[in-house]
Design a protein around this motif. Structure first.
Motif, short mmCIF file in Angstrom:
data_model
loop_
_atom_site.label_atom_id
_atom_site.label_comp_id
_atom_site.label_asym_id
_atom_site.label_seq_id
_atom_site.Cartn_x
_atom_site.Cartn_y
_atom_site.Cartn_z
N THR A 265 57.61 18.84 49.89
CA THR A 265 55.88 17.92 49.79
C THR A 265 56.27 15.85 49.34
N THR A 266 57.79 15.98 48.05
CA THR A 266 58.57 14.57 47.79
C THR A 266 59.88 14.68 48.72
N ALA B 2 57.66 21.63 46.95
CA ALA B 2 58.20 20.83 46.47
C ALA B 2 59.01 20.12 46.62
N LEU C 39 57.73 28.12 45.14
CA LEU C 39 57.24 27.19 44.33
C LEU C 39 58.85 26.03 44.78
N GLY C 40 59.88 26.16 45.21
CA GLY C 40 61.55 25.11 45.09
C GLY C 40 60.51 24.75 46.38
#
Length: 67
Positions: free
Chosen positions: A22-23, A19, A15-16
């Protein structure tokens, strides 16, 4: 218990990573991944080719009451 601990940490890392990747894109014209910073990609010598200007004049009647 160790297997559940490994699963939780694996999920957190996945998940990290999602994130993080995608940012990275901040603008519509930015690449997904770049080795240059955004400022370094847009700095340079620019040539002005067109100027657009619009003007608007507003006249207020002093006899009308303020609402």
């Amino acid at each position: 218990m160790v297997k559940s601990f490994v699963k939780v940490w694996t999920l957190i890392l996945i998940l990290g990573g999602v994130a993080l990747f995608t940012t990275c894109k901040k603008g519509p014209g930015d690449p997904f991944i770049s080795l240059k910073s955004r400022d370094a990609r847009i700095k340079g010598t620019w040539e002005l080719s067109k100027v657009e200007y619009s003007s608007r004049t507003v006249t207020v009647d002093p006899d009308l009451p303020c609402s």
